[in-house]
Design an enzyme around this catalytic site. Structure first.
Site, PDB file in Angstrom:
ATOM      1  N   HIS A 187      24.099   7.552   5.844  1.00  0.00           N
ATOM      2  CA  HIS A 187      25.332   7.162   5.517  1.00  0.00           C
ATOM      3  C   HIS A 187      24.906   7.192   3.691  1.00  0.00           C
ATOM      4  CE1 HIS A 187      27.003   3.274   3.129  1.00  0.00           C
ATOM      5  NE2 HIS A 187      25.990   3.947   2.059  1.00  0.00           N
ATOM      6  N   CYS A 486      38.286  13.577  14.114  1.00  0.00           N
ATOM      7  CA  CYS A 486      38.378  12.696  13.598  1.00  0.00           C
ATOM      8  C   CYS A 486      36.844  12.554  12.301  1.00  0.00           C
ATOM      9  CB  CYS A 486      38.656  11.193  13.856  1.00  0.00           C
ATOM     10  SG  CYS A 486      38.029  10.535  15.355  1.00  0.00           S
TER      11      CYS A 486
END
Lengths: 561, 92
Positions: A187, A486
């Protein structure tokens, strides 16, 4: 001078003082009694004083805030010395419990009550627990958890950062992120790239640096060093000067010889989409639709979904927008869709697979996408996450056709999909490589684990081979099916060149990285990119692959990337 | 014991900002004020100066609540608080 090597996850060079993220507070042991010699009145008074101090601190912060943040801080300040909370705690203190344990349990009771009410109230339960942590920190005389308050900018150092820690992160105050744990896909890495902050993860030992220590962080090289000298200061100044040129992308993405590589944005909602369009994105390569579903107990209605998607489509009139259908499960659980008790959620019912266990949700989502697409001029395409077999690809394509969506695609993130790309691509119109999960599954290494950071690296030659095989499968299929990327890999300018060299036709990334990727891509011809890709493919380690590619791209060093 | 009924006017009910403003006003009232949903027994009434109590009360837009207080200034304090509840605090 002390050096801390880590893994660079977001470029940038900066000099500044460090502030350590306070460690999470430990729970006061169940059944903890008041220390002998303390009276109930004394303990209650100590608790009152701690609560008042926390309240004053929060009021002070509210005074300096504006808008929603101010309202939230004011409400939290009231909670800190709330009569209901303190009465419940004092009752426990009178029964012999220690002040810390008493406020812990009293807040648990209140939080459970709020959580039981659901909706808005349930969200406030988190605020009660935040206030509790602050009161306990005050009782212990340790810094309150959360990002430290500071008058000046600083480099935030932590063991690792969770989404809750970074929600309030102000990039004007926190100028770089450094963690002792975490990996390139953690994260911390994702948030740093989206905010454009230099970041280094898995830098063992940094969590021992005293607050205020001045350090030099190089987010491209992945290094932190203490006692920065003239050389480091000059490098930081050069980065600051370059940063403005690297913020502007006017498109289109192209190699030096004019081979077009559309540079698209990964977005998670309408607000992101508007920002991405302003940053020059040539379209959306990944719309994460989870934003519409997360933190909900029930499935959003079709009408709600149409409105949410429409907001994104409207930001890109006439441009390509690739919508990824709901990708729940693993690190993104949803109470109405996924089973939290699975022993191995990353290998469980997630992504497209939830259509097996909860049929109907995907069909309704596709109906909503089709309706929103019908009301917009965007060139809308849809793709399913976690496709593993040609049968799944065919199943998804027929659901899309039934909904009136004529450009179905698949994510390639499971190695089986890369290996059987030719058969899978016969069923759909395009493929998009999700390099984060593809790396995790290829290397069998959890994305969030710091000790596995070296394995969990998209430069791993095995991952590059799977990219090559996917492109080769698309070519063998014979219809010129495009293969895009992506995942986070597309945001690394050096890796972006390698991906283009491997035959990838579009790159989708956080909007922040568009300009840097475009600047580097424009310095090589397609043939050079292919040569660089071959060098990287033949490397025996991710470090060697990266070094080989970077060695051929002198522009990276010039720009501090 | 003084008692007043009031209809919650804030569009979001007695949550969030309206709850903050009301709790603060009740805390500054000078007398102890309790709040309960209309029809609930008086002994279940909660401290009106507690934002957490107000939030768990679950009063929505249009809910009728009962305020109670005792002692000097109770009536004046309640009048003021009723006026506040009957204002849309989301619009303030």
């Amino acid at each position: 001078m002390q050096n801390f090597p880590g893994v660079g996850v977001s470029p940038g060079r900066i000099v500044g003082p460090v502030r350590q993220m306070p460690r999470p507070l430990s729970e006061p042991p169940a059944g903890e009694k008041r220390a002998p010699g303390t009276t109930a009145d004394g303990a209650a008074a100590t608790l009152q004083a701690a609560a008042k101090a926390v309240q004053a601190e929060l009021r002070g912060r509210a005074a300096g805030a504006a808008g929603d943040a101010k309202a939230v801080l004011e409400a939290t300040a009231l909670m800190a010395a709330d009569p209901m909370l303190l009465k419940a705690a004092v009752k426990l203190i009178n029964a012999g419990t220690s002040a810390e344990r008493a406020v812990w349990e009293a807040a648990d009771g209140v939080a459970a009550m709020l959580a039981g009410l659901g909706g808005y109230m349930a969200e406030r339960a988190t605020d009660v627990l935040d206030v509790r942590a602050r009161i306990i920190a005050a009782l212990r005389g340790v810094p309150a958890p959360g990002i430290p308050a500071s008058d000046g900018p600083f480099i935030l150092v932590a063991e690792d950062l969770a989404p809750a820690d970074t929600a309030t992160l102000d990039p004007a105050v926190v100028v770089a992120l450094v963690t002792a744990g975490g990996g390139p896909q953690s994260h911390t890495a994702i948030i740093a790239r989206s905010l454009g902050l230099p970041a280094v993860v898995a830098a063992a030992g940094v969590d021992t640096l005293p607050d205020g220590t001045e350090v030099y962080v190089d987010g491209a090289a992945g290094t932190i060093s203490t006692g920065p000298g003239d050389r480091e200061r000059a490098a930081a100044a050069a980065w600051a000067a370059n940063a403005s040129t690297l913020a502007a992308f006017t498109g289109p993405g192209t190699t030096a010889d004019g081979h077009l590589v559309p540079l698209l944005a990964n977005v998670g909602g309408a607000r992101d989409a508007v920002k991405a369009a302003a940053a020059g994105a040539e379209g959306v390569g990944l719309l994460r639709t989870e934003f519409c579903f997360l933190e909900r107990d029930t499935e959003p209605s079709i009408v709600e979904q149409v409105e949410a998607y429409q907001g994104v489509f409207d930001a890109f009139p006439g441009k390509k927008v690739v919508v990824r259908t709901l990708d729940a499960g693993a690190d993104k659980p949803l109470p109405f869709l996924t089973d939290a008790s699975e022993p191995n959620p990353a290998l469980g019912v997630r992504g497209y697979r939830t259509d097996l266990s909860s049929p109907g949700v995907l069909e309704r989502q596709l109906a909503a996408i089709a309706r929103a697409a019908g009301q917009s001029t965007a060139d809308v395409r849809v793709m399913a996450p976690m496709i593993s077999t040609p049968a799944e690809a065919a199943g998804f394509a027929s659901l899309c056709a039934a909904a009136g969506l004529h450009t179905p695609g698949v994510m390639v993130e499971v190695p089986s999909a890369a290996l059987t790309a030719e058969s899978i691509l016969r069923e759909v119109e395009f493929a998009s490589l999700g390099t984060n999960d593809l790396t995790q599954y290829t290397m069998a290494a959890d994305r969030q684990l710091g000790p596995l950071a070296a394995l969990n690296n998209p430069w791993q030659p095995a991952v590059l081979q799977l990219v090559r095989l996917t492109v080769a499968g698309a070519a063998a299929e014979g219809n010129g099916t495009p293969v895009g990327v992506c995942g986070e890999a597309a945001a690394d300018p050096a890796l972006a060149v390698v991906l283009v060299g491997l035959g990838v036709s579009t790159l989708s990334m956080t909007a922040r990285s568009l300009a840097a990727v475009a600047a580097v891509l424009a310095t090589v011809t397609l043939k050079e990119a292919q040569e660089i890709a071959t060098l990287a493919l033949r490397a025996t380690s991710p470090g060697e692959a990266r070094d080989r590619a970077r060695g051929k791209l002198p522009i990276l060093d010039e720009l501090g990337l | 014991m003084s008692e007043r009924k009031a209809t919650v006017a804030s569009s979001s009910g007695l949550h969030a900002r309206p709850a903050s403003l009301f709790a603060e006003a009740a805390g500054a009232a000078g007398v102890e004020v309790t709040i309960a949903m209309d029809g609930a027994p008086a002994e279940d009434a909660m401290d009106a100066s507690s934002i957490l109590s107000l939030m768990t009360l679950g009063a929505e837009h249009g809910s009728v609540v009962v305020l109670r207080a005792e002692g000097d200034g109770a009536d004046a304090a309640l009048d003021k608080l009723v006026a506040m509840l009957e204002t849309d605090l989301d619009a303030v």
